[in-house]
Design a protein around this motif. Sequence first.
Motif, PDB file in Angstrom:
ATOM      1  N   PRO A   1      35.028   4.553  32.385  1.00 23.11           N
ATOM      2  CA  PRO A   1      35.258   5.899  31.864  1.00 23.11           C
ATOM      3  C   PRO A   1      36.519   6.575  32.376  1.00 23.11           C
ATOM      4  N   ASP A   2      37.051   6.140  33.507  1.00 22.61           N
ATOM      5  CA  ASP A   2      38.239   6.789  34.069  1.00 22.61           C
ATOM      6  C   ASP A   2      39.548   6.187  33.571  1.00 22.61           C
ATOM      7  N   ASP A   3      39.474   5.121  32.787  1.00 18.75           N
ATOM      8  CA  ASP A   3      40.686   4.428  32.350  1.00 18.75           C
ATOM      9  C   ASP A   3      41.166   4.934  31.003  1.00 18.75           C
ATOM     10  N   ALA A   4      42.472   4.807  30.765  1.00 18.19           N
ATOM     11  CA  ALA A   4      43.060   5.153  29.466  1.00 18.19           C
ATOM     12  C   ALA A   4      43.006   3.938  28.553  1.00 18.19           C
ATOM     13  N   VAL A   5      43.151   4.192  27.249  1.00 19.05           N
ATOM     14  CA  VAL A   5      43.113   3.126  26.247  1.00 19.05           C
ATOM     15  C   VAL A   5      44.279   3.294  25.287  1.00 19.05           C
ATOM     16  N   LEU A   6      44.978   2.208  25.027  1.00 21.60           N
ATOM     17  CA  LEU A   6      46.001   2.139  23.983  1.00 21.60           C
ATOM     18  C   LEU A   6      45.526   1.125  22.960  1.00 21.60           C
ATOM     19  N   SER A   7      45.213   1.598  21.760  1.00 22.64           N
ATOM     20  CA  SER A   7      44.708   0.727  20.697  1.00 22.64           C
ATOM     21  C   SER A   7      45.590   0.832  19.476  1.00 22.64           C
ATOM     22  N   GLU A   8      45.752  -0.297  18.796  1.00 18.15           N
ATOM     23  CA  GLU A   8      46.529  -0.282  17.557  1.00 18.15           C
ATOM     24  C   GLU A   8      45.975   0.731  16.565  1.00 18.15           C
ATOM     25  N   GLU A   9      44.678   0.890  16.534  1.00 19.55           N
ATOM     26  CA  GLU A   9      44.052   1.714  15.506  1.00 19.55           C
ATOM     27  C   GLU A   9      43.766   3.146  15.948  1.00 19.55           C
ATOM     28  N   GLY A  10      44.136   3.511  17.170  1.00 19.07           N
ATOM     29  CA  GLY A  10      43.852   4.855  17.662  1.00 19.07           C
ATOM     30  C   GLY A  10      45.115   5.683  17.826  1.00 19.07           C
ATOM     31  N   ALA A  11      44.952   7.011  17.855  1.00 17.65           N
ATOM     32  CA  ALA A  11      46.078   7.896  18.141  1.00 17.65           C
ATOM     33  C   ALA A  11      46.544   7.633  19.570  1.00 17.65           C
ATOM     34  N   ASP A  12      47.844   7.599  19.756  1.00 17.91           N
ATOM     35  CA  ASP A  12      48.409   7.310  21.073  1.00 17.91           C
ATOM     36  C   ASP A  12      48.311   8.561  21.947  1.00 17.91           C
ATOM     37  N   ASP A  13      47.475   8.513  22.964  1.00 21.04           N
ATOM     38  CA  ASP A  13      47.292   9.635  23.881  1.00 21.04           C
ATOM     39  C   ASP A  13      48.305   9.511  25.016  1.00 21.04           C
ATOM     40  N   PRO A  14      49.216  10.482  25.167  1.00 20.15           N
ATOM     41  CA  PRO A  14      50.237  10.382  26.218  1.00 20.15           C
ATOM     42  C   PRO A  14      49.674  10.383  27.628  1.00 20.15           C
ATOM     43  N   VAL A  15      48.386  10.659  27.796  1.00 23.81           N
ATOM     44  CA  VAL A  15      47.793  10.619  29.126  1.00 23.81           C
ATOM     45  C   VAL A  15      47.931   9.231  29.745  1.00 23.81           C
ATOM     46  N   ARG A  16      48.052   8.215  28.896  1.00 24.80           N
ATOM     47  CA  ARG A  16      48.152   6.846  29.427  1.00 24.80           C
ATOM     48  C   ARG A  16      49.414   6.647  30.256  1.00 24.80           C
ATOM     49  N   LEU A  17      50.459   7.420  29.970  1.00 28.16           N
ATOM     50  CA  LEU A  17      51.734   7.226  30.663  1.00 28.16           C
ATOM     51  C   LEU A  17      51.652   7.625  32.132  1.00 28.16           C
TER      52      LEU A  17
END
Length: 254
Positions: free
Chosen positions: A62-78
């Motif tokens: 639950p604490d990790d970010a996700v980058l998915s081809e099919e999802g909106a890119d959430d800048p929190v991952r950076l």
Amino acid sequence: MTTAEHPDRDDHDVAAHVAEQAGELLLALRAEHADLEGQELKDLGDRRSHELMVRLLHELRPDDAVLSEEGADDPVRLAASRVWIVDPLDGTREFSERPRDDWAVHVALWQDGELVAGAVGIPARGVVHRMDRPAELPARPDGPVRLAVSRSRPPAFVVALAESLGAELVGMGSAGVKAMAVVDGTVDAYVHAGGQYEWDSAAPVAVALGHGLAPTRVDGSPLVYNRENPWLPDLVVARPEVLAEVREALDRLA
């Protein structure tokens, strides 16, 4: 490592579990929706697999970010130290062309600058390749270098590379399947220069690294993930015995 809620599963197990579950869902969708084909089936597979993968990752990590081809890119991952990079359905064309089996599911974990876990599922073959469970490379047969290439649309760059190497082109589907064909000994190298994103290569590269291979960009530079722009347009995955020969041919074409 965030394992408080699921201490029994390490990150490799999570990657494999998510890939397996998404693969089972995609196989079921393919069977249950025999009336769908083409773009409708592609869109359904992409959407439903993405939804499942994101839900599982949020439950398991639950604490990790996700980058998915099919999802909106959430800048929190950076700003995150851990990011799951996933492709819910790699090879939508192949998925929609029953009974083709050369499509895949990608799950990789990037942590503090490195790929640290990954799995590539090939659901229609009942196979999940894991970063942490390397298999010994089968002996390479005598003969020309075997290059993985798109079965339906081989790019001019790879055709030229094959001519320079005197290589044999071996047609197959998705990027993940091509990369795993190096790992399982079906081909000697996979070279892509026609454009990709991080989710196209992260999991295959993680698995290849776990198997002792050394994937790079076409120019030999490192593959870098979790960047602001996830475009990562090219890739080289090759067996150690042919890597120098492939690199020399790429230099001649540069």
